[in-house]
Design a protein around this motif. Structure first.
Motif, PDB file in Angstrom:
ATOM      1  N   THR A 175       0.828  -1.197   0.000  1.00  0.00           N
ATOM      2  CA  THR A 175       0.000   0.000   0.000  1.00  0.00           C
ATOM      3  C   THR A 175       0.863   1.248   0.000  1.00  0.00           C
ATOM      4  O   THR A 175       1.960   1.257   0.574  1.00  0.00           O
ATOM      5  N   ALA A 176       0.371   2.287  -0.648  1.00  0.00           N
ATOM      6  CA  ALA A 176       1.120   3.536  -0.752  1.00  0.00           C
ATOM      7  C   ALA A 176       0.853   4.397   0.463  1.00  0.00           C
ATOM      8  O   ALA A 176      -0.251   4.914   0.652  1.00  0.00           O
ATOM      9  N   SER A 177       1.873   4.552   1.301  1.00  0.00           N
ATOM     10  CA  SER A 177       1.860   5.585   2.312  1.00  0.00           C
ATOM     11  C   SER A 177       2.570   6.799   1.713  1.00  0.00           C
ATOM     12  O   SER A 177       2.604   6.956   0.493  1.00  0.00           O
ATOM     13  N   SER A 178       3.144   7.646   2.527  1.00  0.00           N
ATOM     14  CA  SER A 178       3.778   8.864   2.020  1.00  0.00           C
ATOM     15  C   SER A 178       4.910   9.273   2.943  1.00  0.00           C
ATOM     16  O   SER A 178       4.856   9.051   4.164  1.00  0.00           O
ATOM     17  N   ILE A 179       5.918   9.899   2.374  1.00  0.00           N
ATOM     18  CA  ILE A 179       6.990  10.470   3.177  1.00  0.00           C
ATOM     19  C   ILE A 179       6.444  11.511   4.145  1.00  0.00           C
ATOM     20  O   ILE A 179       7.067  11.840   5.155  1.00  0.00           O
ATOM     21  N   ASN A 180       5.235  12.015   3.852  1.00  0.00           N
ATOM     22  CA  ASN A 180       4.590  12.999   4.715  1.00  0.00           C
ATOM     23  C   ASN A 180       3.888  12.383   5.917  1.00  0.00           C
ATOM     24  O   ASN A 180       3.334  13.119   6.746  1.00  0.00           O
ATOM     25  N   ALA A 181       3.914  11.056   6.039  1.00  0.00           N
ATOM     26  CA  ALA A 181       3.132  10.401   7.088  1.00  0.00           C
ATOM     27  C   ALA A 181       3.559  10.819   8.494  1.00  0.00           C
ATOM     28  O   ALA A 181       2.759  10.724   9.426  1.00  0.00           O
ATOM     29  N   PHE A 182       4.796  11.295   8.669  1.00  0.00           N
ATOM     30  CA  PHE A 182       5.194  11.722  10.015  1.00  0.00           C
ATOM     31  C   PHE A 182       4.806  13.170  10.291  1.00  0.00           C
ATOM     32  O   PHE A 182       5.032  13.697  11.382  1.00  0.00           O
ATOM     33  N   GLY A 183       4.190  13.845   9.330  1.00  0.00           N
ATOM     34  CA  GLY A 183       3.512  15.096   9.570  1.00  0.00           C
ATOM     35  C   GLY A 183       4.321  16.359   9.420  1.00  0.00           C
ATOM     36  O   GLY A 183       3.765  17.428   9.146  1.00  0.00           O
ATOM     37  N   VAL A 184       5.627  16.281   9.585  1.00  0.00           N
ATOM     38  CA  VAL A 184       6.445  17.489   9.601  1.00  0.00           C
ATOM     39  C   VAL A 184       6.473  18.217   8.259  1.00  0.00           C
ATOM     40  O   VAL A 184       6.357  19.449   8.223  1.00  0.00           O
ATOM     41  N   PRO A 185       6.625  17.526   7.119  1.00  0.00           N
ATOM     42  CA  PRO A 185       6.800  18.254   5.857  1.00  0.00           C
ATOM     43  C   PRO A 185       5.661  19.213   5.519  1.00  0.00           C
ATOM     44  O   PRO A 185       5.907  20.309   5.003  1.00  0.00           O
ATOM     45  N   MET A 186       4.420  18.840   5.758  1.00  0.00           N
ATOM     46  CA  MET A 186       3.280  19.682   5.392  1.00  0.00           C
ATOM     47  C   MET A 186       2.726  20.475   6.564  1.00  0.00           C
ATOM     48  O   MET A 186       1.687  21.123   6.446  1.00  0.00           O
ATOM     49  N   ASN A 187       3.407  20.446   7.697  1.00  0.00           N
ATOM     50  CA  ASN A 187       2.952  21.176   8.872  1.00  0.00           C
ATOM     51  C   ASN A 187       2.970  22.678   8.594  1.00  0.00           C
ATOM     52  O   ASN A 187       3.924  23.205   8.021  1.00  0.00           O
TER      53      ASN A 187
END
Length: 290
Positions: free
Chosen positions: A104-116
């Motif tokens: 399944t495709a998760s994202s490098i953004n899953a830890f929240g910091v990049p798009m915060n």
């Protein structure tokens, strides 16, 4: 096997790659912009339980790529509900049908910091699967929740799940254009929160096939990126400029990547072969290391 989101960029490339490798593929998408070669081509939404149940019938593996891929595409609620309900529906129906493996495709953004939306930074470089989370947007949160759903699905139904935290994934020509543009992007500093990471589409589809075929038990999360950064600049020069106070756990000479790939290499024997900064090899054949 089933590919959801089969009309998307990664979905089409994955379907074509697997069909070319002799896989019998069912392709599912809620709309189609062009024909696609597959054994079954189905139109349906992954949040529709009946459509998913039909799609997973008689398949032994699933590649789940269907999602709203950015927080600005729809309202926060719609993004979160679509992504999390879609993933739950696919994993639960796959589990109930006795499917043994899901990528399944998760994202490098899953830890929240990049798009915060706040001026936060990663806890350290290189980024890894244990990077502390700091969620502030519906998309990143949805991908993190999807990873927890994968763990539940393994516990409940015994399905083995690989959640891949993809970065920016594009074909080689698009990546070359983006590499030239990104050095002048006013968002360059924020992009450093995700390590200026990217992945060539060709490497992505090989990774997905490895996730389907390598021995694997449990629910796993892996980061998968190119071995270098997207901007044509020295990595440490960018870090000095945009993240001078973030601890560095190792040196980053040249354009070294800022994402730790140890886990994906250990689990799948996979490593990226393509770089935006080098000419494409004459032989485009790709292999997973033994």
């Amino acid at each position: 096997m089933l590919v959801t989101g089969a009309d998307g960029l990664i979905g089409r490339a994955t379907t074509e790659h697997l069909v070319g490798r002799g896989w019998r593929v069912t392709a599912l998408s809620r709309s189609w912009h062009a024909p696609l070669e597959a054994e079954r081509v189905l139109t349906g939404d992954v949040t529709d339980q009946q459509a998913v149940a039909e799609a997973v019938a008689d398949v032994d593996a699933v590649v789940h790529l269907a999602a709203i891929p950015h927080p600005d595409i729809d309202t926060p609620r719609t993004v979160f509900v679509n992504n999390t309900v879609g993933t739950f529906t696919v994993l639960s129906e796959a589990g109930a049908a006795g499917v043994g493996r899901v990528v399944t495709a998760s994202s490098i953004n899953a830890f929240g910091v990049p798009m915060n939306t706040h001026p936060v930074q990663p806890a350290y470089y290189p980024l890894d699967e244990e990077s502390p989370v700091d969620h502030d947007d519906a998309y990143s949160l949805s991908k993190w929740v999807d990873e927890q759903t994968a763990r539940m699905a393994h516990s409940r139904w015994g399905v083995d799940v690989l959640a891949v935290r993809f970065p920016l994934v594009r074909d080689a020509a698009s990546l070359r254009r983006r590499s030239q543009q990104v050095v002048d992007d006013p968002d360059l500093g924020r992009l450093g929160r995700e390590g200026w990471a990217y992945l060539d589409l060709r490497d992505a589809v090989v990774l997905i096939e490895a996730g389907l075929t390598r021995p694997l038990s449990g629910a796993h999360v892996v980061l998968a990126t190119a071995a270098d950064i997207l901007p044509d600049r020295p990595t440490e020069e960018l870090l000095d400029r945009f993240a001078p106070d973030v601890p560095r756990r190792r040196a980053f000479p040249g354009r070294s990547g800022l994402v730790c790939l140890d886990r994906v290499q250990e689990l799948l024997g996979w490593q990226p072969r393509h770089s935006v900064h080098t000419p494409a090899p004459a032989d485009d054949a790709m292999a997973v290391t033994a």
